[in-house]
Motif scaffolding. Structure first.
Motif, PDB file in Angstrom:
ATOM      1  N   THR A  43      36.550  19.401  12.851  1.00 24.15           N
ATOM      2  CA  THR A  43      35.606  18.326  12.601  1.00 24.15           C
ATOM      3  C   THR A  43      34.869  18.578  11.297  1.00 24.15           C
ATOM      4  OG1 THR A  43      35.290  18.009  14.966  1.00 24.15           O
ATOM      5  CG2 THR A  43      33.629  17.081  13.508  1.00 24.15           C
ATOM      6  N   PHE A  94      28.496   2.065   7.873  1.00 25.06           N
ATOM      7  CA  PHE A  94      29.013   3.330   8.394  1.00 25.06           C
ATOM      8  C   PHE A  94      29.597   4.167   7.259  1.00 25.06           C
ATOM      9  CE2 PHE A  94      28.855   0.672  12.105  1.00 25.06           C
ATOM     10  CZ  PHE A  94      28.561   1.534  13.149  1.00 25.06           C
ATOM     11  N   CYS A 145      31.805  16.943   8.698  1.00 24.91           N
ATOM     12  CA  CYS A 145      30.685  16.008   8.625  1.00 24.91           C
ATOM     13  C   CYS A 145      30.456  15.614   7.173  1.00 24.91           C
ATOM     14  CB  CYS A 145      29.425  16.645   9.207  1.00 24.91           C
ATOM     15  SG  CYS A 145      27.995  15.572   9.152  1.00 24.91           S
ATOM     16  N   SER A 189      38.395   7.242  10.184  1.00 25.15           N
ATOM     17  CA  SER A 189      38.843   7.897  11.417  1.00 25.15           C
ATOM     18  C   SER A 189      39.149   6.894  12.516  1.00 25.15           C
ATOM     19  CB  SER A 189      37.783   8.893  11.901  1.00 25.15           C
ATOM     20  OG  SER A 189      36.612   8.214  12.343  1.00 25.15           O
ATOM     21  N   ARG A 190      38.571   5.694  12.441  1.00 26.93           N
ATOM     22  CA  ARG A 190      38.884   4.655  13.424  1.00 26.93           C
ATOM     23  C   ARG A 190      40.272   4.070  13.187  1.00 26.93           C
ATOM     24  NH1 ARG A 190      34.844   6.686  14.919  1.00 26.93           N
ATOM     25  NH2 ARG A 190      33.016   5.704  15.866  1.00 26.93           N
ATOM     26  N   THR A 233      33.860   8.029   8.803  1.00 24.18           N
ATOM     27  CA  THR A 233      33.804   7.472  10.155  1.00 24.18           C
ATOM     28  C   THR A 233      34.687   6.238  10.253  1.00 24.18           C
ATOM     29  OG1 THR A 233      31.525   8.255  10.359  1.00 24.18           O
ATOM     30  CG2 THR A 233      32.265   6.637  11.960  1.00 24.18           C
TER      31      THR A 233
END
Length: 348
Positions: A344, A54, A346, A61-62, A58
């Motif tokens: 957000t 991943f 990317c 952010s978890r 990402t």
């Protein structure tokens, strides 16, 4: 190259250790990706489906709530040599073991140099300065490669970004057989923690305290918060909006007690209603007269039942009271837009 040539992260040793441990975890997960049950474990832990490692953003952010709350760059990007042990990379298309031995020295030299031509894209990393951790945008594979070959520094274009100060954050525990955890920002915004144990360990190094839900005032009902997260289909809940929803849509309407014969906007058809009552009353009186002529116990009992039913039916419109039932589905309309400040990004 000396230690002074490497980017100074400017955080406490405690915070630096926590960020380094988080990067260690990501590195080892990357090395286990694309490998049977190890990939399945990562998918479960990340709460997503993938066939490879991943992205670093990402992953972060978890663990870190409100990660992109202050996403505007704090300064212009600059070139720096970066300690690879503090970078979240992603070994997506290959691993260090796939590189032939004869290419290793040449690759180390390339990854240790700032490039201005087109033969190799320059690494581009976002630096969450308060946390002492970087996320790879371009140059994701270099992280694992340089770590495997001696934890060597990487030449990168670094963009500093912010993160809320620890005094603005709280971690909130909801006690129970299966404890729940939330992160709260500025006493107003809530996010559910997906990996609470890792988050608590990491943010405690940052100086964030953990409190109990019951010790905090002005928090909405927990069920309402959970409904807002689910129905709003977003991760951030605005406590002020939720309290406003509760006051205007739930509490006030439930205080209004309505009578069946006096519903606003409706006319009560009295004659139709009382015609039924009178019909039953006439039937009851007829049965009562018949019971005096014929001594039959079931008829007397039926007469009493009919008289009781007539009395209850006639009094019902004045006796019954109605309260508006909470409609949690209306939460979706209140939380259809993202909370202010949430942006957000990317990583690609």
């Amino acid at each position: 190259m000396t230690a002074s040539d490497v980017l100074d992260l400017g955080v406490s040793e405690h915070m630096a250790t926590a960020s380094r441990e988080l990067c260690d975890l990501k590195y080892h997960l990357d090395m286990l990706s694309r490998n049977g049950i190890f990939q399945d474990f990562q998918n479960d832990w990340m709460g997503a489906s993938s066939t490879c490692a991943f992205h670093g953003a990402t992953f972060l952010s978890r663990v870190v709530p409100f990660l992109d709350w202050e996403s505007s760059p704090q300064a212009e990007p600059f070139n720096a040599m970066v300690d690879c042990r503090h970078v979240l990379g992603a070994a997506i298309k290959g691993k260090p073991g796939n590189i032939e031995a004869k290419e290793i020295t040449e690759r180390i030299a390339r990854y240790s140099k700032h490039h201005t031509d087109n033969d190799l894209l320059q690494a581009s990393y976002w630096w969450y300065r308060p946390l002492g951790i970087l996320v790879a945008h371009e140059g994701k594979h270099r992280v694992a490669f340089m770590r495997t070959n001696g934890d060597l520094p990487i030449a990168a274009r670094v963009t500093p970004v912010g993160y809320p100060a620890p005094e603005r954050l709280k971690l909130v525990e909801v006690a129970g057989d299966h404890p729940q955890y939330f992160a709260m920002l500025d006493e107003r915004y809530l996010q559910a923690l997906e990996r609470p144990d890792v988050t608590r360990k990491y943010l405690s190094a940052y100086g964030v305290k953990t409190l109990h839900w019951s010790s905090l005032k002005a928090l909405p009902d927990l069920n309402l918060v959970q409904a807002a997260i689910k129905l709003g289909q977003q991760e951030t809940v605005d406590i002020q909006k939720l309290n406003a929803f509760k006051a205007t849509e739930l509490d006030e309407p439930r205080k209004q007690k309505l009578e069946l014969h006096n519903l606003e906007g409706y006319d009560f058809e009295k004659w139709h209603y009382f015609a039924i009552c009178l019909g039953l009353m006439a039937t009851a009186l007829t049965a009562s007269i018949a019971s005096t002529l014929i001594e039959w116990r079931p008829l007397e009992f039926g007469t009493c039942v009919l008289l009781g039913a007539c009395t209850a039916l006639a009094a019902a419109p004045w006796v019954m009271r109605w309260r508006k039932r909470p409609d949690h589905n209306r939460l979706a309309a209140w939380f259809s837009n993202r909370a202010p400040g949430k942006k957000t990004r990317c990583l690609g």
